[in-house]
Design a protein around this motif. Structure first.
Motif, mmCIF file in Angstrom:
data_model
loop_
_atom_site.group_PDB
_atom_site.id
_atom_site.type_symbol
_atom_site.label_atom_id
_atom_site.label_comp_id
_atom_site.label_asym_id
_atom_site.label_seq_id
_atom_site.Cartn_x
_atom_site.Cartn_y
_atom_site.Cartn_z
ATOM 1 N N PRO A 286 1.736 30.114 24.377
ATOM 2 C CA PRO A 286 0.891 30.223 25.570
ATOM 3 C C PRO A 286 -0.250 29.218 25.644
ATOM 4 C CG PRO A 286 0.413 31.988 24.017
ATOM 5 C CD PRO A 286 1.622 31.278 23.484
ATOM 6 N N MET A 287 -0.511 28.398 24.594
ATOM 7 C CA MET A 287 -1.581 27.398 24.620
ATOM 8 C C MET A 287 -2.895 28.064 25.033
ATOM 9 S SD MET A 287 0.451 24.169 26.264
ATOM 10 C CE MET A 287 2.106 23.731 25.672
ATOM 11 N N VAL A 288 -3.372 28.946 24.171
ATOM 12 C CA VAL A 288 -4.483 29.835 24.485
ATOM 13 C C VAL A 288 -5.735 29.078 24.930
ATOM 14 C CG1 VAL A 288 -6.002 31.598 23.538
ATOM 15 C CG2 VAL A 288 -3.580 31.576 22.911
ATOM 16 N N ARG A 289 -6.107 28.029 24.215
ATOM 17 C CA ARG A 289 -7.341 27.312 24.556
ATOM 18 C C ARG A 289 -7.269 26.711 25.953
ATOM 19 N NH1 ARG A 289 -8.751 23.991 18.962
ATOM 20 N NH2 ARG A 289 -9.044 25.845 17.626
ATOM 21 N N GLU A 290 -6.135 26.111 26.292
ATOM 22 C CA GLU A 290 -5.992 25.493 27.602
ATOM 23 C C GLU A 290 -6.091 26.529 28.707
ATOM 24 O OE1 GLU A 290 -2.809 22.686 30.050
ATOM 25 O OE2 GLU A 290 -2.501 23.105 27.907
ATOM 26 N N GLU A 293 -9.708 27.735 29.225
ATOM 27 C CA GLU A 293 -10.551 26.774 29.934
ATOM 28 C C GLU A 293 -10.423 26.955 31.452
ATOM 29 O OE1 GLU A 293 -9.587 22.877 28.602
ATOM 30 O OE2 GLU A 293 -10.442 23.154 26.600
ATOM 31 N N TYR A 294 -9.210 27.203 31.920
ATOM 32 C CA TYR A 294 -9.024 27.450 33.354
ATOM 33 C C TYR A 294 -9.676 28.762 33.785
ATOM 34 C CZ TYR A 294 -5.578 23.673 33.750
ATOM 35 O OH TYR A 294 -4.951 22.458 33.777
ATOM 36 N N LEU A 295 -9.697 29.759 32.888
ATOM 37 C CA LEU A 295 -10.204 31.079 33.244
ATOM 38 C C LEU A 295 -11.721 31.181 33.172
ATOM 39 C CD1 LEU A 295 -7.632 33.328 31.348
ATOM 40 C CD2 LEU A 295 -7.549 32.579 33.727
ATOM 41 N N GLU A 296 -12.365 30.242 32.540
ATOM 42 C CA GLU A 296 -13.807 30.330 32.307
ATOM 43 C C GLU A 296 -14.604 30.603 33.578
ATOM 44 O OE1 GLU A 296 -17.135 30.686 30.188
ATOM 45 O OE2 GLU A 296 -15.139 30.372 29.324
ATOM 46 N N PRO A 297 -14.329 29.929 34.719
ATOM 47 C CA PRO A 297 -15.134 30.189 35.928
ATOM 48 C C PRO A 297 -14.933 31.575 36.537
ATOM 49 C CG PRO A 297 -13.966 28.084 36.072
ATOM 50 C CD PRO A 297 -13.379 28.830 34.926
ATOM 51 N N LEU A 298 -13.933 32.323 36.062
ATOM 52 C CA LEU A 298 -13.609 33.612 36.690
ATOM 53 C C LEU A 298 -14.203 34.805 35.959
ATOM 54 C CD1 LEU A 298 -9.837 33.075 37.569
ATOM 55 C CD2 LEU A 298 -11.859 32.493 38.916
ATOM 56 N N ARG A 299 -14.957 34.586 34.925
ATOM 57 C CA ARG A 299 -15.406 35.711 34.088
ATOM 58 C C ARG A 299 -16.328 36.670 34.838
ATOM 59 N NH1 ARG A 299 -13.249 34.778 29.393
ATOM 60 N NH2 ARG A 299 -12.902 32.638 28.677
#
Length: 421
Positions: A286-290, A293-299
């Motif tokens: 699943p390439m967790v880090r990548e 990074e995409y999910l960061e703005p949605l927290r």
């Protein structure tokens, strides 16, 4: 050691049969995909069973590249009696217990592929009277052992939840033991303590990967059908329309609303975040880090719905690619659900398998679009399509430029900022 007596016999035919049962799964490993969501596995070492030693082990995932393993074996079996070369009853046995702990660093994903390990071991033994190895034929040895070493191993997947593995390790071994002159009695001949450079580990193992609870909760659409056309599904967001504007009273000083009920703010219009994760051939990590990074703005946002679609390039069988695309999508879904603390009901996961539409659309860049479209229009069978495409002159160019774009998972998240009062 235990005095439990169990009659057990080994002959050449039974050993050969057991070895065939151990080696056979290795030839079934081609094309299988291990579960990327599993965090715990249980296993057993078949080589220990050849010595009549029941054993059980467990391995747990520590991070994306590291795992820990612990195994225990215990033998309390007396073999059929015979006289040794001195004419004395041999009382053959290999009583022992052995505890081994190991840390593993995987070159790829945990539970699949090659790894390097560092292990510690300890145990007790009371063995003698055996025809093999020869030093046990006329003597009995009783004591304890400690050791440490490094190992190299490899695991192959034979099913989503099953793997077979092999490993070999060497290092330091400390033996502290008494030597006796017959199988079950006699005076002690000597006492020794030895430090050896020795083989410290050997295994051919079978492992079961315990599915995670989140994997069980996330349903993957499309894997009921081998045909990728039937696997596709249209996704409709749960709420994609902006809310109506609230009624605003003409009361700037709040005289008609002393409790501030009209301070309510209308929910913002939903927005959509889209991103794509690409994979190497036949991989589904699943390439967790990548993804994070995409999910960061949605927290700090409210997540209304998530649609995740997995695809595969048409290089393997349709069934293999369908399950591969499902594992790609489900691996990303688990990261999204964990990172944003979402229930499985918010997420729609679809496996599409072979991406024929993507191949036809993206092959324009390589100049093979017309030929690819002609093949797809004339042939419906996936295997027939693949064989025909592999014979076109520009197939190698497709492999380099187009196929990497087909090995992907697409994510679409409907969200909006959280509202307050």
């Amino acid at each position: 050691m235990s005095n439990t007596i169990i009659q057990y016999s080994l002959n050449r035919k039974s050993i050969i049969f057991a070895l065939l049962l151990i080696i056979a799964p290795l030839f079934c490993a081609k094309g299988a995909e291990p579960d990327s969501t599993a965090r715990v596995a249980i296993n057993t070492n078949a080589l220990h069973w050849l010595t009549a030693t029941p054993n059980l082990g467990a391995e747990w995932k520590i991070s994306e590249r590291y795992s820990g393993a612990l195994s225990f074996g215990y033998n309390a079996i007396n073999f059929p009696n015979h006289n040794n070369s001195l004419g004395n009853p041999a009382n053959p046995k290999m009583h022992h217990w052995l505890l081994t702990g190991e840390g593993r660093r995987w070159f790829g994903r945990v539970f699949s592929g090659p790894y390097l390990g560092v292990h510690l071991l300890g145990g007790q033994f009371n063995a003698g009277g055996l025809r093999f190895p020869r030093f046990l034929a006329d003597h009995r040895y009783e004591g304890f052992a400690l050791g440490a070493g490094v190992s190299f191993g490899h695991q192959w997947s034979i099913a989503p939840d099953w793997t077979v593995g092999a490993s070999l390790g060497a290092g330091w071994l400390y033996l502290n033991y008494d030597k006796y002159n017959c199988g079950s009695c006699g005076t002690r001949m000597s006492h020794r303590a030895r430090n050896l450079g020795f083989l410290t580990k050997a295994s051919i193992s079978v492992s079961y990967l315990i599915p995670s609870a989140r994997r069980k909760a996330i349903h993957v659409k499309g894997q009921e059908s081998v045909d990728s056309k039937d696997a596709k599904a249209t996704y409709y967001p749960n709420d994609s329309s902006p809310a109506e504007d609230p009624v605003v009273l003409n009361d700037p000083e709040g005289l008609n609303d002393p409790e501030g009920l009209n301070d309510f703010k209308a929910p913002a219009a939903p927005d959509t975040l889209r991103f794509t994760i690409y994979y190497d051939v036949d991989r589904h990590e699943p390439m967790v880090r990548e993804v994070r990074e995409y999910l960061e703005p949605l927290r700090e946002h409210e997540i209304l719905s998530v649609a995740i679609d997995g695809y595969a390039s048409p290089e393997y069988t349709a069934d293999h690619n369908l399950h591969l695309s499902g594992r790609r999508a489900r691996g990303v879904a688990e990261v999204v659900a964990t990172d944003l603390a979402l229930p499985a009901s918010v997420i729609t996961v679809t496996a599409h398998g072979d991406d024929w539409e993507g191949l036809a659309a993206k092959s324009v860049a390589g100049g093979q679009s017309d030929e690819v479209r002609r093949i797809l229009s004339l042939r419906q069978d996936p295997d027939s399509r693949k064989h025909a495409i592999q014979r076109i002159p520009g197939y190698r160019a497709l492999l380099r430029t187009v196929y990497p774009l087909l090995r992907r998972t697409e994510v679409r998240i409907i969200h909006r900022p959280k509202v307050g009062f």
